[in-house]
Scaffold this active site. Structure first.
Site, mmCIF file in Angstrom:
data_model
loop_
_atom_site.group_PDB
_atom_site.id
_atom_site.type_symbol
_atom_site.label_atom_id
_atom_site.label_comp_id
_atom_site.label_asym_id
_atom_site.label_seq_id
_atom_site.Cartn_x
_atom_site.Cartn_y
_atom_site.Cartn_z
ATOM 1 N N ARG A 1 125.950 62.498 161.788
ATOM 2 C CA ARG A 1 125.428 61.574 161.049
ATOM 3 C C ARG A 1 126.500 61.004 161.405
ATOM 4 O O ARG A 1 126.446 59.766 161.007
ATOM 5 C CB ARG A 1 124.415 61.340 159.283
ATOM 6 C CG ARG A 1 123.250 61.507 160.084
ATOM 7 C CD ARG A 1 122.248 62.215 158.099
ATOM 8 N NE ARG A 1 120.860 60.830 158.722
ATOM 9 C CZ ARG A 1 119.751 61.622 158.201
ATOM 10 N NH1 ARG A 1 120.943 61.813 156.525
ATOM 11 N NH2 ARG A 1 118.982 61.429 158.590
ATOM 12 N N LYS B 1 108.374 67.745 153.591
ATOM 13 C CA LYS B 1 108.283 66.653 152.515
ATOM 14 C C LYS B 1 106.648 66.489 153.436
ATOM 15 O O LYS B 1 106.231 66.052 153.726
ATOM 16 C CB LYS B 1 109.055 65.508 152.944
ATOM 17 C CG LYS B 1 110.771 65.892 152.875
ATOM 18 C CD LYS B 1 111.320 64.587 152.904
ATOM 19 C CE LYS B 1 112.032 64.848 153.350
ATOM 20 N NZ LYS B 1 113.361 63.842 154.063
ATOM 21 N N GLY C 1 116.324 64.568 159.327
ATOM 22 C CA GLY C 1 117.796 65.278 159.387
ATOM 23 C C GLY C 1 118.309 66.472 159.888
ATOM 24 O O GLY C 1 118.490 66.826 160.440
ATOM 25 N N GLY D 1 112.964 60.585 157.731
ATOM 26 C CA GLY D 1 111.346 59.179 158.043
ATOM 27 C C GLY D 1 111.322 58.137 157.976
ATOM 28 O O GLY D 1 110.420 57.156 159.030
#
Ligand code: ADP
Ligand code: MG
Length: 405
Positions: free
Chosen positions: A40, A208, A362, A386
Site C-alpha cells: 500500500r 470477515k 489487503g 471492502g
C-alpha cells in the site's frame, strides 16, 4: 461518475500550496512492529511524487490498525514515515499529533517540495464518529493545516467506502481531487462491475465473514460462479448440516446461508475437502479430511487439494475473475496451499485464456507477494478490500461520490 483528477490539480499548479492528501498506509505489522508487506505504501508513491515534484507542501493523513480513538504508540505511523522516507528518497517528518500544536507548527514550517505525515488519524475519535457535527469540527482542524491555498487529494482507495473525516468531510471543505491510485482503481473495478466478460467467476474467502456474506447475494446475481473458501465457507458447511467443530463460524448467518444455497445452489462452489488443524498455530498437527469430517475439537484452516483442483478448473476457463479473501490461513505455510492454488489458477487464466483477473483485499494482495507469486500475472491488484467489494457490488462509495460534487 465524474471526478476531478490529480492531473487537473497539477495543471492548475501546486507550487507552494498546501495539499492535504489522504493515503492508505494501513499495512500489516509483525509483533515487533516491522512492516511485513509495504504494497500500500508503494501504491501511494506516484501521487505523492507528482505533488512533490510540482513543488507542493504535502500533508498526508492516514490510519493504521484500530486504535479506537485513543493515542496508542503501538499504532504510531512511525514505521510508515521511515518506509516512506526510504522510498521517496527524502525526509518525511512525522507530526507528534494529528491536528494539534505540533501538526500546525510543522505544517506552517513546510516549504515547497517537502512532506509531512500526520500521526494516525484514528487516534482521534472524531475520525470515525457517526456524529456529523463531530466530524465536521475535526475536518475544520485538518483543513486549517492547509492554510496556503489548500486542496485535498483523495488517494486512500482502501477507505473510500467510509464516510470518515479524513476521507469524506475534508473533501467538502476544500477543492477535492482523485489521486492517481483512486482514479485507477475506480476505472478498473468499474469495468468488472459494468461489463464483465463471461464466464465471470467471483472468489470469496478471508476472515470477515459478516462483512462478506452480505455481498454474495449481489454478486451471485451477476456472476456465473461464486467460489467460496476461507473463514466464510464454514457457515455454509454448517448450513449443509456439517459439524465444523472449532472452525470460524457465524451462527446467526446459518439460515441466510441455507437460503443462499437454496437459491443459487449450482452457482455456489463449496469445499468438499479441507485441511484440518489441531489448533490455530503454524506448527499445529494437520490432516486432510472430507468437509464433513473435521476431527472433534479441531478446526479447518485451509481448503483441501480436491477442492483446490476443482476451483482451479473453474478459474482456468473464466474470462473475468474477482477475488477477495484468502482460501485459508496462508500466513502459516502449512495452510497456504489452497490460496496459492487459486492464485496460480488466476495467473494461468490471465495468460492462457485472456481472462481479466482482479485481486481485491489487503490480505489477498499481500498473500500474492508473500507466497512469491508474480504480481504482474494478474490484470489488477487492488489496494482496497471492502472498498473494492462495495464498488463491484454496485454500492456508492461516499469518498468517491464526494469528489464529483
Ligand atoms: P482481505 O484483507 O483480502 O479482504 P480478510 O481480511 O477478510 O481478507 O481475511 C484475511 C484473513 O483471513 C487472513 O489473515 C487469513 O489468515 C484469514 N483466514 C482465511 N481462512 C481462514 C480460516 N479458515 N480460519 C481463520 N482465518 C482464516
Ligand atoms: Mg484484511
Amino acid at each position: 461518475m465524474t471526478m476531478k483528477t490529480l492531473q487537473q490539480l497539477l495543471d492548475e499548479g501546486v507550487e507552494d500550496r498546501h495539499i492535504l492528501v489522504r493515503s492508505d498506509f494501513n499495512v500489516p505489522l509483525d509483533e515487533d512492529g516491522n512492516i511485513t508487506d509495504a504494497g500500500r505504501i508503494d501504491a501511494s508513491l506516484p501521487t505523492l511524487k507528482a505533488l512533490l515534484e510540482g513543488g507542493a507542501k504535502v500533508i498526508v493523513m492516514a490510519h493504521l490498525g484500530r486504535p479506537k480513538g485513543e493515542v496508542n504508540p503501538k499504532f504510531s505511523l512511525k514505521p510508515v514515515a521511515e518506509a516512506l522516507s526510504e522510498r521517496l528518497g527524502q525526509f518525511v517528518a512525522l507530526a507528534g499529533d494529528v491536528s494539534g500544536e505540533d501538526a500546525h507548527e510543522r505544517a506552517n514550517g513546510l516549504t515547497g517540495g517537502e512532506i509531512l505525515l500526520l500521526e494516525n488519524v484514528r487516534f482521534d475519535p472524531r475520525e470515525t464518529s457517526k456524529d456529523e457535527a463531530e466530524r465536521t469540527e475535526f475536518a475544520a482542524e485538518l483543513v486549517a493545516l492547509a492554510a496556503d491555498n489548500g486542496a485535498f487529494v483523495s488517494d486512500g482507495f482502501g477507505v473510500v467506502h467510509r464516510a470518515q473525516t479524513s476521507v469524506y468531510d475534508v473533501a467538502k471543505k476544500l477543492p477535492a481531487y482523485a489521486g492517481y491510485l483512486v482514479e485507477k482503481e475506480v476505472k478498473t473495478l468499474s469495468k468488472v462491475k459494468d461489463a464483465p466478460d463471461h464466464p465471470y467467476v467471483v472468489v470469496l474467502g478471508g476472515s470477515k465473514v459478516s462483512d462478506k456474506l452480505g455481498v454474495i447475494e449481489a454478486l451471485a446475481a451477476k456472476a456465473d460462479k461464486v467460489i467460496i473458501g476461507g473463514g466464510m465457507c464454514y457457515t455454509f458447511l454448517a448450513a449443509q448440516g456439517y459439524n465444523v467443530q472449532n472452525s470460524l463460524l457465524q451462527e446467526d448467518m446459518i439460515e441466510t446461508c441455507k437460503d443462499l444455497i437454496g437459491r443459487f445452489g449450482d452457482k455456489l462452489l463449496l469445499p468438499e475437502d479441507l485441511i484440518a488443524a489441531s489448533e490455530f498455530a503454524k506448527d499445529a498437527e494437520k490432516q486432510t479430511v472430507a468437509a464433513d469430517a473435521i476431527p472433534e475439537g479441531w478446526m479447518s484452516l485451509d481448503i483441501g487439494p480436491k477442492t483446490a483442483a476443482r476451483y482451479g478448473e473453474a478459474l482456468k476457463s473464466s474470462k473475468t475473475v474477482f477475488w477477495n479473501g484468502p482460501m485459508g490461513v496462508f500466513e502459516f505455510p502449512a495452510f497456504a496451499s489452497g490460496t496459492k492454488a487459486v492464485a496460480e489458477a488466476m495467473i494461468a487464466a490471465t495468460k492462457d485464456n485472456g481472462s481479466f483477473t482482479v485481486v481485491g483485499g489487503g490480505d489477498s494482495a499481500a498473500s500474492v507477494r508473500i507466497l512469491g507469486l508474480d504480481e504482474a500475472g494478474f490484470s489488477h491488484i487492488s489496494t482496497g478490500g471492502g472498498a473494492s467489494l462495495e464498488l463491484i457490488e454496485g454500492k456508492e462509495l461516499p469518498g468517491v461520490a464526494v469528489l464529483g460534487q
